[in-house]
Enzyme design. Structure first.
Site, PDB file in Angstrom:
ATOM      1  N   LYS A 149      -8.839 -11.741  -3.148  1.00 34.52           N
ATOM      2  CA  LYS A 149      -8.867 -11.602  -1.684  1.00 34.52           C
ATOM      3  C   LYS A 149      -9.198 -10.134  -1.408  1.00 34.52           C
ATOM      4  CE  LYS A 149      -7.109 -10.370   1.720  1.00 34.52           C
ATOM      5  NZ  LYS A 149      -7.723  -9.378   2.640  1.00 34.52           N
TER       6      LYS A 149
ATOM      7  N   GLU B 133      -0.054  -1.531  -6.872  1.00 34.19           N
ATOM      8  CA  GLU B 133      -0.736  -0.224  -6.953  1.00 34.19           C
ATOM      9  C   GLU B 133      -0.802   0.292  -5.527  1.00 34.19           C
ATOM     10  OE1 GLU B 133      -1.559   1.361  -9.542  1.00 34.19           O
ATOM     11  OE2 GLU B 133      -2.246   0.051 -11.151  1.00 34.19           O
TER      12      GLU B 133
ATOM     13  N   CYS C  68      -6.705   6.922  -3.393  1.00 29.07           N
ATOM     14  CA  CYS C  68      -5.256   6.928  -3.632  1.00 29.07           C
ATOM     15  C   CYS C  68      -4.859   8.159  -4.423  1.00 29.07           C
ATOM     16  CB  CYS C  68      -4.842   5.649  -4.349  1.00 29.07           C
ATOM     17  SG  CYS C  68      -5.731   5.370  -5.884  1.00 29.07           S
TER      18      CYS C  68
ATOM     19  N   GLU D  46       1.013   9.742   3.658  1.00 27.79           N
ATOM     20  CA  GLU D  46      -0.351   9.681   3.131  1.00 27.79           C
ATOM     21  C   GLU D  46      -1.331   9.834   4.306  1.00 27.79           C
ATOM     22  OE1 GLU D  46      -1.818   5.875   1.607  1.00 27.79           O
ATOM     23  OE2 GLU D  46      -2.529   6.932  -0.178  1.00 27.79           O
TER      24      GLU D  46
HETATM   25  P1  NAD Z   1      -3.728  -2.342   3.162  1.00 28.52           P
HETATM   26  O1  NAD Z   1      -2.352  -2.377   2.603  1.00 28.52           O
HETATM   27  O2  NAD Z   1      -3.883  -2.280   4.627  1.00 28.52           O
HETATM   28  O3  NAD Z   1      -4.555  -3.625   2.686  1.00 28.52           O
HETATM   29  C1  NAD Z   1      -4.761  -3.926   1.333  1.00 28.52           C
HETATM   30  C2  NAD Z   1      -5.081  -5.403   1.205  1.00 28.52           C
HETATM   31  O4  NAD Z   1      -3.927  -6.169   1.558  1.00 28.52           O
HETATM   32  C3  NAD Z   1      -6.210  -5.887   2.099  1.00 28.52           C
HETATM   33  O5  NAD Z   1      -6.999  -6.799   1.378  1.00 28.52           O
HETATM   34  C4  NAD Z   1      -5.463  -6.581   3.230  1.00 28.52           C
HETATM   35  O6  NAD Z   1      -6.216  -7.582   3.875  1.00 28.52           O
HETATM   36  C5  NAD Z   1      -4.306  -7.194   2.484  1.00 28.52           C
HETATM   37  N1  NAD Z   1      -3.121  -7.514   3.295  1.00 28.52           N
HETATM   38  C6  NAD Z   1      -2.713  -6.945   4.452  1.00 28.52           C
HETATM   39  N2  NAD Z   1      -1.562  -7.511   4.867  1.00 28.52           N
HETATM   40  C7  NAD Z   1      -1.223  -8.456   3.952  1.00 28.52           C
HETATM   41  C8  NAD Z   1      -0.129  -9.371   3.807  1.00 28.52           C
HETATM   42  N3  NAD Z   1       0.867  -9.409   4.693  1.00 28.52           N
HETATM   43  N4  NAD Z   1      -0.115 -10.168   2.730  1.00 28.52           N
HETATM   44  C9  NAD Z   1      -1.086 -10.116   1.817  1.00 28.52           C
HETATM   45  N5  NAD Z   1      -2.151  -9.292   1.894  1.00 28.52           N
HETATM   46  C10 NAD Z   1      -2.214  -8.453   2.952  1.00 28.52           C
HETATM   47  O7  NAD Z   1      -4.453  -1.111   2.446  1.00 28.52           O
HETATM   48  P2  NAD Z   1      -5.924  -0.575   2.717  1.00 28.52           P
HETATM   49  O8  NAD Z   1      -5.942   0.166   4.005  1.00 28.52           O
HETATM   50  O9  NAD Z   1      -6.922  -1.644   2.485  1.00 28.52           O
HETATM   51  O10 NAD Z   1      -6.082   0.459   1.505  1.00 28.52           O
HETATM   52  C11 NAD Z   1      -5.653   1.774   1.567  1.00 28.52           C
HETATM   53  C12 NAD Z   1      -4.335   1.939   0.833  1.00 28.52           C
HETATM   54  O11 NAD Z   1      -4.461   1.489  -0.502  1.00 28.52           O
HETATM   55  C13 NAD Z   1      -3.920   3.387   0.729  1.00 28.52           C
HETATM   56  O12 NAD Z   1      -2.531   3.488   0.965  1.00 28.52           O
HETATM   57  C14 NAD Z   1      -4.248   3.744  -0.700  1.00 28.52           C
HETATM   58  O13 NAD Z   1      -3.498   4.810  -1.241  1.00 28.52           O
HETATM   59  C15 NAD Z   1      -3.958   2.466  -1.393  1.00 28.52           C
HETATM   60  N6  NAD Z   1      -4.650   2.408  -2.660  1.00 28.52           N
HETATM   61  C16 NAD Z   1      -3.927   2.480  -3.805  1.00 28.52           C
HETATM   62  C17 NAD Z   1      -4.582   2.475  -5.018  1.00 28.52           C
HETATM   63  C18 NAD Z   1      -3.832   2.540  -6.312  1.00 28.52           C
HETATM   64  O14 NAD Z   1      -4.437   2.247  -7.336  1.00 28.52           O
HETATM   65  N7  NAD Z   1      -2.581   2.917  -6.341  1.00 28.52           N
HETATM   66  C19 NAD Z   1      -5.970   2.376  -5.064  1.00 28.52           C
HETATM   67  C20 NAD Z   1      -6.675   2.294  -3.873  1.00 28.52           C
HETATM   68  C21 NAD Z   1      -6.009   2.300  -2.673  1.00 28.52           C
END
Ligand code: NAD
Length: 514
Positions: free
Chosen positions: A161, A234, A268, A366
């Site tokens: 997803k 992650e 990240c 962040e």
């Molecule tokens: P997000 O948490 O808004 O969304 C991530 C994913 O989760 C998306 O596909 C979203 O549609 C889905 N999602 C949202 N609500 C959900 C729910 N209730 N249940 C299941 N899925 C749901 O994050 P984002 O804005 O897409 O990404 C940025 C964040 O990701 C930043 O905080 C960044 O640090 C983090 N990140 C971490 C890593 C790592 O490896 N640690 C890598 C890349 C990004």
């Protein structure tokens, strides 16, 4: 039916309209994946690696069009799409091709306990079945690609997803994997927003690999707990960069500028906090400002661009709030600090801040945007305390010419990875595990540990004396207890105690021999 659009963040141009997959569609995809997984597992690791080899070949051939698509949908410069997305995915494939067969092989156990010497044990790595992957938009290709390749090689089917902001890149990944020979039911993409992700967690997937924000990660952990679904989380970071007084200021300042602004700060592993020894602070800040002013901000498809747009208005608002809060609390903006509307809807100027303190949002939350906040410290002790004063623990870096000193500090920093004299690039080391501590997450992806997360371990125990009853079975009594106490002395005692224990325990073997 909820619909949404994929948009070019540099221009606002609509790329395609999508419908969110419903709960029923997600469940159906997972059931199909489950049915297809058995045959995929039966193929064996070597056969599955053939598909990885083919994927690697196809991706290499199609690198330019894939990079252009990543740049169009996620906004980043094409150069970054090539280095931080395609190179990372190609190398993850290389790592698996070279190592997965060995890493997934059965492992023989060596038994130390004398009571179990007549047994042979093995650890067998079993695929979970269907692994769900929920991924973010910031590295829309390399994150799901590296995770999916490991899951598939281990014998799982995958339902991905992707972020609703970057569905086209996920569909490109699917088309490459399918062209490489991964059956369509074994790797599927369900397109949608958070509700589609939530439906995936409620489906019959057997493990979830989630990458995203801490807030969503916590919601996911709660939902997963309800059905004891194993998860890897992650999550976000607030990575500190510590510049000691003996660091090369020119190299370290270039690293800070790149580490803070690569992917417009939406990484990240971005340098989100920079702590510099007071004796080199001013020279370091001056170098950062000079280098930041030279950066070319522009569309990702323009070859001269260094920094592209942010992904979305939402992201710009967070950056603006953090910078405004810092200014209101006394921080100084040395360059940047504002949007650049004349370039397009989502551009924000790379920003250097000084005079930042630990109570400001810019050092606590962040930011995920092109902002480099710099603060001074006076001792190694203080630098470690500042680095650890955070709810996050994804990665960190220490800059010094004294490698031993850098390694001493690295051991004291609470982070999944500590780099000495580098930033961000740890994600490109396919051998290394990626993941955080504290609010930055649970579990690991990438490398051996990431591959192991895609399997559960079965212990197979074979008794070599099937005709012999075990001495510890029924038939207790005072004599038995005495004899077994002797057995303990024989095994764990010292010197003469062992001989005495052996003599005491021998009758038990005789008594229980049939
Ligand atoms: P997000 O948490 O808004 O969304 C991530 C994913 O989760 C998306 O596909 C979203 O549609 C889905 N999602 C949202 N609500 C959900 C729910 N209730 N249940 C299941 N899925 C749901 O994050 P984002 O804005 O897409 O990404 C940025 C964040 O990701 C930043 O905080 C960044 O640090 C983090 N990140 C971490 C890593 C790592 O490896 N640690 C890598 C890349 C990004």
């Amino acid at each position: 039916m909820t619909t949404f659009t994929s948009v070019n963040p540099a221009t606002g141009e609509v790329l395609r309209e999508f419908e969110c997959a419903s709960g029923a569609e997600v469940r159906a995809a997972v059931e199909q994946a489950r049915a297809a997984q058995l045959a995929w597992k039966e193929l064996g690791v070597r056969q599955r690696l053939r598909a990885v080899e083919k994927f690697q070949r196809l991706l290499l051939d199609r690198k330019d069009e894939v990079a252009a698509l990543i740049s169009r949908e996620a906004g980043k410069p094409v150069a970054e799409a090539i280095t931080t997305e395609i190179l990372v995915a190609l190398d993850a494939a290389r790592f698996l091709i070279a190592n997965a067969y060995r890493l997934l092989a059965d492992e023989r156990l060596q038994h130390g306990n004398l009571a179990t010497k007549l047994k042979r044990g093995r650890l067998v790595r079993e695929p979970y079945g269907v692994i769900g992957i929920i991924s973010p938009w910031n590295y829309p290709f390399s994150i799901p690609a590296t995770q999916a390749l490991a899951a598939l090689v281990a014998g799982n089917a995958v339902v991905l997803k992707p972020s609703e902001l970057t569905p086209l890149v996920a569909l490109e990944l699917a088309s490459l994997l399918h062209a490489a020979g991964v059956p369509e039911d074994v790797f599927q993409v369900v397109i949608g927003d958070g509700a589609t992700g939530a439906a995936l967690i409620e489906s019959s997937i057997q493990k979830l690999i989630f990458t995203g924000s801490v807030a969503t990660g916590k919601r996911i952990a709660l939902a997963a707990a309800g059905r004891l679904l194993p998860v890897v989380l992650e999550l976000g970071g607030k990575d500190p960069m510590i510049v000691l007084e003996d660091a090369d200021v020119d190299v370290a300042s270039s690293a800070a500028v790149w580490g803070a602004f690569v992917n417009a700060g939406q990484t990240c592993l971005s340098v989100e906090r920079c702590y510099v020894h007071r004796s080199v602070h001013d020279a370091f800040v001056a170098a950062c400002v000079e280098k930041t002013k030279k950066l070319k901000v522009g569309r990702g498809d323009e070859a001269a661009s260094d920094v592209g747009p942010l992904i979305h208005e939402r992201q710009l608002k967070t950056v603006e709030e953090h910078v405004a809060d810092a200014k209101a609390c006394g921080a100084r903006v040395l360059t940047g600090g504002a949007r650049i509307p004349e370039l397009g809807p989502n551009f924000y100027a790379p920003t250097v801040l000084t005079g930042v303190t630990g109570d400001m949002r810019i050092l606590r939350e962040e930011t995920f945007g092109p902002v480099l906040p710099i603060a001074a410290f006076d001792s190694d002790e203080e630098a470690v305390r500042l680095a650890n004063d955070s709810e996050f623990g994804l990665a960190a870096s220490v800059w010094t010419r004294d490698r031993a000193r850098g390694e001493r500090l690295a051991r004291r920093i609470e982070a999944g990875t500590v780099m000495i004299n580098d930033v961000v690039s740890c994600f490109g080391i396919s051998e290394a595990p990626h993941g955080g501590v504290k609010a930055s997450g649970l579990g690991r992806t990438n490398g051996r540990l990431g591959l192991e997360e895609m399997t559960w371990v079965k212990h197979v125990d074979v008794d070599l004396m099937p005709g012999m009853k075990k001495v510890w079975w029924y038939g207790y009594g005072a004599a038995f207890s005495r004899q077994m106490a002797g057995f303990l002395e024989m095994q764990f005692g010292r010197g003469v105690e062992r001989v005495r224990g052996a003599l005491k325990s021998l009758p038990v073997l005789w008594a229980k021999r049939r």
